[in-house]
Design an enzyme around this catalytic site. Sequence first.
Site, PDB file in Angstrom:
ATOM      1  CB  CYS A  53       1.412   6.358   9.540  1.00 35.95           C
ATOM      2  SG  CYS A  53       2.577   6.371   8.045  1.00 35.95           S
ATOM      3  CG  HIS A 105       1.621   9.599  12.062  1.00 40.05           C
ATOM      4  ND1 HIS A 105       2.722  10.430  11.896  1.00 40.05           N
ATOM      5  CD2 HIS A 105       1.502   8.960  10.769  1.00 40.05           C
ATOM      6  CE1 HIS A 105       2.775  10.769  10.561  1.00 40.05           C
ATOM      7  NE2 HIS A 105       1.987   9.929   9.942  1.00 40.05           N
TER       8      HIS A 105
END
Length: 476
Positions: A53, A105
Amino acid sequence: MNERPNFLVIMTEQHRGDCLGSDGHPALLTPNIDNIGGAGVRFSRCYSTCPVCVPARRSFLSGQFPATHGLLSNSNMEWWNAPPTLPGVLGDAGYHTYWVGRSMHQYPPRKRYGFDHIVSYGGGTNNYNDYDAWLDRAAPEGHGGYYGTGVMHNDWTARPWHQDEPLHFTNWVVSEALHFPRSVRDTSCPFFLVASFLAAHPPLVPPAFYMERYLRMELPEPVMGNWAVPPDNDGIGDDVSAQRVKLTGEMLRSCHAGYYGLINHVDDQIRRLLNPVDGIDRMTGNNTVVIFTSDHGEMLGDHYLWRKSLPYEGSARIPLLMRGPNRFGFGRGVVMDEPVGLEDIMPTVLDMAGVEIPDPVDGQSLLPLIQDVDVQWRRHIHIECTGALGNHALTDGKEKYIWFVKDGREQFFDLTQDPRECHDLIADPVAADRVFYWRNLLIEELKDRPEGFSDGKRLIAGQPYSTVLPHAVKPQ
């Protein structure tokens, strides 16, 4: 002079490149995603160059390969002295920029990295969960949040969503994304909007309708390469988020139904954004470029493997579909097989917006490919990720060479004949010349890396392979 286009980027999470009807999936229904490519172009060989991610989203934001931005695996506590970012450059050029949904993220959580505003969800118990705050107001007391079923964020277990469907994260993202052009956007300027979904990342909790649809369908079995090794004791007693799995029977069926159900649910909800009656085109006078992609894939039990971080097709190949105003020359239903990556989105968007591409960008604009202009495209793309063994891979979408850092093990696949990577040809004499070719390309690719993976003549196994490259470490 043409009006500058708006941009809508739809980003799923952990979405395999083959999990599209237009990519030939035998069961999964994705007509609305497929229509983006049907009205424009689908890049059939798009890869996540670090298929986890945080670094993948860093590549999307910066247009840089992992070796340039310096993050080579997931780490949510790494400060990033970011170069000019895609939203930042667009903002400087007069665009209104907005991020909705699954967080970028990056760290710190609320840093905007060039966006004018973010409405996001970071997962877990972080203190920046706009979705959780909304759900606390909308759901019954004791709802337990997105993880209230007990199915967690890396598990292969699955079950239906435990609340009413309108309370699902996927529905919330679309509602928030629609709120922006209807009520928030500055209509005096163009916009750049990202709608970021948590699906198809676990927890595998689609609304019941979607779970049941795939439970009653005939679903494809996982593929097992002649090189694949099952977990010890067939995985019995292992954690349900273990990376090596052997899923069979109801375990497999519910896992696949949950995963496909999440994607199908996203696809239906996307219709709220893209329908011709009151969707994004109607709101903007058909002046919006729509881009659909994901950050990385999911092994989904193939080769006894679960989750991501590996260079195999299930983990590293991702969807990328685009369509836009006629003046950009998208064509209809075009499929392109050049090796491309998330890094190419930033220069492509800036090119379409008529904005200069900053020097730190590694990616290339896809617009010349879309317009069928004679352009010198890259021969291959480099995939890497730290982890238990650490891995590097090179692929042109037709062949793939893999090298594992810890033990020096190699693999080679002919993707044209073996797209599911079932037959490792590394020891096959017929493939020796091709292995030699790719190995030498990787030797050259890694020769200046600080880890010492290559001395310019050979690959050197067993070198330390840290999550963050030295140039990306924040000074103390």
